[in-house]
Design a protein around this motif. Structure first.
Motif, PDB file in Angstrom:
ATOM      1  N   LYS A  20       0.833  -1.207   0.000  1.00 56.55           N
ATOM      2  CA  LYS A  20       0.000   0.000   0.000  1.00 56.55           C
ATOM      3  C   LYS A  20       0.869   1.259   0.000  1.00 56.55           C
ATOM      4  CE  LYS A  20      -3.486   2.352   2.853  1.00 56.55           C
ATOM      5  NZ  LYS A  20      -4.317   2.256   4.087  1.00 56.55           N
ATOM      6  N   ASN A  21       0.478   2.219  -0.830  1.00 55.09           N
ATOM      7  CA  ASN A  21       1.115   3.538  -0.964  1.00 55.09           C
ATOM      8  C   ASN A  21       2.458   3.499  -1.691  1.00 55.09           C
ATOM      9  OD1 ASN A  21      -1.036   4.787   0.422  1.00 55.09           O
ATOM     10  ND2 ASN A  21      -0.047   4.450   2.404  1.00 55.09           N
ATOM     11  N   CYS A  87      -3.098   1.529  -3.924  1.00 55.53           N
ATOM     12  CA  CYS A  87      -3.988   2.126  -2.932  1.00 55.53           C
ATOM     13  C   CYS A  87      -4.178   1.167  -1.756  1.00 55.53           C
ATOM     14  CB  CYS A  87      -5.331   2.446  -3.587  1.00 55.53           C
ATOM     15  SG  CYS A  87      -6.443   3.460  -2.614  1.00 55.53           S
ATOM     16  N   THR A  88      -4.111  -0.126  -2.040  1.00 54.59           N
ATOM     17  CA  THR A  88      -4.069  -1.180  -1.031  1.00 54.59           C
ATOM     18  C   THR A  88      -2.864  -2.069  -1.383  1.00 54.59           C
ATOM     19  OG1 THR A  88      -5.412  -2.719  -2.341  1.00 54.59           O
ATOM     20  CG2 THR A  88      -6.589  -1.177  -0.908  1.00 54.59           C
ATOM     21  N   CYS A 161      -8.939   2.772   1.797  1.00 55.01           N
ATOM     22  CA  CYS A 161      -7.982   3.567   1.027  1.00 55.01           C
ATOM     23  C   CYS A 161      -8.659   4.715   0.283  1.00 55.01           C
ATOM     24  CB  CYS A 161      -7.245   2.677   0.033  1.00 55.01           C
ATOM     25  SG  CYS A 161      -8.285   1.985  -1.270  1.00 55.01           S
ATOM     26  N   THR A 163      -9.852   7.727   0.571  1.00 51.11           N
ATOM     27  CA  THR A 163      -9.838   8.837   1.521  1.00 51.11           C
ATOM     28  C   THR A 163     -10.693   9.999   1.020  1.00 51.11           C
ATOM     29  OG1 THR A 163      -7.910   9.935   0.540  1.00 51.11           O
ATOM     30  CG2 THR A 163      -7.483   8.202   2.166  1.00 51.11           C
TER      31      THR A 163
END
Length: 220
Positions: A20-21, A87-88, A161, A163
């Protein structure tokens, strides 16, 4: 296309596990490969010259990523300002653009299905932008939530994720507006929050909003 199809049609591919990210592809890298997202959610961003980012797409599992860039790259028109992030936690298959090029000629029905899926995504986004332009922001948000929902044993879940800031960037509205609309959906019993996680508790009402069949008095 499913995972078994990837193994069937592509002799050479690399399996990627991206946390993630973390980046899947950066705008500084050439478009020599395309990706198939097997598990997880990815986001596609445009990096502007001033360093600001614009969220272009939420990519869900069992989808190709990078196909438009591949075709423009072959004509030296690729947009080298596009980056892809996990994102995940994601599982992807990475294979050469040349292999995809060969497959698109050998199995045109596969290319057709990809183009149709991209077209449906674009149609949904245009509908969301049309709602935004007509001040039907709650309807645009509902459409996005319906599209991104995940079915879990605990119920229909909105991915963590997703947001408020990402939603605002994607729908091109202020993140405070997103917060107010989510609060309105909770107040109307359409969403509920359990341990900081959003769930859909009245799918039919959310779907009616997404289809522009109704609205909320609390709309902002």
């Amino acid at each position: 296309m499913e995972e078994t199809d990837i193994m069937k049609f592509f002799a050479n591919y690399e399996v990627l596990f991206v946390e993630k990210n973390h980046p899947i592809h950066l705008n500084t890298e050439p478009w020599s490969h395309v990706f198939f997202l097997h598990k997880g959610i990815a986001i596609v961003k445009r990096i502007h010259a001033d360093g600001t980012e614009e969220l272009l797409r939420f990519a869900k599992e069992n989808n190709f990523i990078g196909i438009p860039n591949y075709f423009t790259a072959s004509r030296q028109l690729a947009e080298h300002d596009t980056s892809i992030y996990a994102c995940t936690d994601c599982i992807l298959y990475k294979f050469s653009a040349n292999d995809f090029h060969t497959l698109s000629y050998q199995r045109p029905e596969i290319l057709e299905s990809i183009i149709i899926k991209i077209g449906l995504e674009n149609h949904l986004f245009r509908k969301q932008m049309d709602n935004i332009s007509h001040k039907k922001t709650i309807n645009a948000l509902a459409s996005l939530l319906i599209d991104m929902k995940i079915d879990t044993p605990s119920g229909m879940q909105i991915p963590a994720c997703l947001t408020n800031n990402d939603i605002a960037t994607y729908l091109k509205i202020h993140f405070v507006t997103v917060s107010k609309m989510l609060h309105a959906l909770i107040e109307n019993g359409i969403l509920e929050k359990r341990e900081k996680q959003l769930y859909i508790c009245h799918y039919e009402k959310l779907l009616a909003l997404a289809n522009n069949q109704t609205t909320l008095s609390q709309e902002v």
